[in-house]
Motif scaffolding. Structure first.
Motif, short mmCIF file in Angstrom:
data_model
loop_
_atom_site.label_atom_id
_atom_site.label_comp_id
_atom_site.label_asym_id
_atom_site.label_seq_id
_atom_site.Cartn_x
_atom_site.Cartn_y
_atom_site.Cartn_z
N ALA A 1 -8.59 10.44 105.71
CA ALA A 1 -9.25 10.81 104.46
C ALA A 1 -8.47 10.33 103.25
CB ALA A 1 -9.43 12.33 104.41
N GLY A 2 -7.30 9.71 103.47
CA GLY A 2 -6.55 9.13 102.37
C GLY A 2 -5.23 9.78 102.05
N VAL A 3 -4.78 10.73 102.86
CA VAL A 3 -3.51 11.41 102.63
C VAL A 3 -2.37 10.61 103.26
CG1 VAL A 3 -2.14 13.48 103.19
CG2 VAL A 3 -4.54 13.69 102.48
N ILE A 4 -1.27 10.52 102.55
CA ILE A 4 -0.05 9.93 103.09
C ILE A 4 0.97 11.05 103.21
CG2 ILE A 4 1.86 8.32 102.66
CD1 ILE A 4 -0.17 6.62 101.05
N PHE A 5 1.50 11.25 104.40
CA PHE A 5 2.55 12.25 104.61
C PHE A 5 3.90 11.57 104.39
CE2 PHE A 5 -1.01 14.02 106.95
CZ PHE A 5 -0.97 15.34 106.56
N VAL A 6 4.70 12.15 103.51
CA VAL A 6 6.01 11.60 103.18
C VAL A 6 7.06 12.37 103.96
CG1 VAL A 6 7.62 11.13 101.30
CG2 VAL A 6 5.15 11.03 100.88
N SER A 7 7.89 11.63 104.69
CA SER A 7 8.94 12.26 105.50
C SER A 7 10.02 12.86 104.62
CB SER A 7 9.60 11.22 106.41
OG SER A 7 8.67 10.64 107.26
N GLU A 8 10.83 13.69 105.22
CA GLU A 8 12.02 14.23 104.57
C GLU A 8 12.87 13.05 104.12
OE1 GLU A 8 14.82 16.30 102.95
OE2 GLU A 8 13.33 17.48 104.02
N ASN A 9 13.22 13.02 102.84
CA ASN A 9 14.01 11.91 102.32
C ASN A 9 15.14 12.40 101.42
OD1 ASN A 9 12.66 12.71 100.04
ND2 ASN A 9 11.58 10.80 99.72
N GLY A 10 15.59 13.59 101.65
CA GLY A 10 16.62 14.18 100.80
C GLY A 10 16.02 15.09 99.73
N GLU A 11 14.77 14.86 99.41
CA GLU A 11 14.07 15.68 98.42
C GLU A 11 13.10 16.64 99.08
OE1 GLU A 11 14.51 15.73 95.09
OE2 GLU A 11 16.14 14.31 95.35
N GLY A 12 12.93 16.53 100.38
CA GLY A 12 11.98 17.37 101.10
C GLY A 12 10.72 16.61 101.42
N PRO A 13 9.99 17.05 102.44
CA PRO A 13 8.76 16.39 102.83
C PRO A 13 7.67 16.61 101.78
CG PRO A 13 9.06 18.37 104.12
CD PRO A 13 10.30 18.19 103.29
N GLY A 14 6.69 15.72 101.75
CA GLY A 14 5.63 15.86 100.78
C GLY A 14 4.36 15.14 101.22
N VAL A 15 3.40 15.10 100.32
CA VAL A 15 2.13 14.41 100.56
C VAL A 15 1.69 13.72 99.28
CG1 VAL A 15 1.31 15.96 102.37
CG2 VAL A 15 0.74 16.44 100.02
N ARG A 16 0.89 12.69 99.43
CA ARG A 16 0.25 12.05 98.29
C ARG A 16 -1.02 11.37 98.78
NH1 ARG A 16 0.94 6.58 97.38
NH2 ARG A 16 2.37 5.50 98.77
N LEU A 17 -1.86 10.97 97.84
CA LEU A 17 -3.09 10.27 98.20
C LEU A 17 -2.89 8.77 98.07
CD1 LEU A 17 -5.87 12.38 96.45
CD2 LEU A 17 -5.39 12.24 98.89
#
Length: 105
Positions: free
Chosen positions: A66-82
């Motif tokens: 549906a267009g979500v990108i899951f961002v891995s833990e990178n020192g700032e914490g995991p996240g999401v974006r479109l």
């Protein structure tokens, strides 16, 4: 959630799933319908009441399609974006355990 043996990329967190659903402005019921995962299971995964296994993998793939990108833990914490153009992405079929298409064209 992070013990799910079925995810192909990285393990997503309950918070990421809640945030991804929010970015898409989907209700729990809409995510359940689109993924083929029962809405109670979606709620349990989002509340960290279960580790999800196969279900979290299907939910992750549904949200990614549906267009979500899951961002891995990178020192700032995991996240999401479109994705930049999440409206125009190609949808590829996702097949559930019974061999039924649950997301596709």
């Amino acid at each position: 959630v992070t013990n799910a043996p079925y995810t192909e990329k990285h393990m997503v967190t309950s918070a990421q799933i809640r945030a991804a659903r929010g970015l898409l402005n989907w209700t729990v019921r809409q995510l359940a319908d689109k993924s083929g995962v029962h809405r109670n299971t979606v709620t349990r995964i989002e509340n960290e009441a279960t580790d999800g296994g196969y279900s979290i993998s299907v939910i992750q793939r549904t949200l990614e399609e549906a267009g979500v990108i899951f961002v891995s833990e990178n020192g700032e914490g995991p996240g999401v974006r479109l994705k930049n153009d999440h409206q125009g992405i190609a949808i590829v079929p996702i097949i559930n355990k019974s061999g039924q298409e649950i997301l596709g064209r």
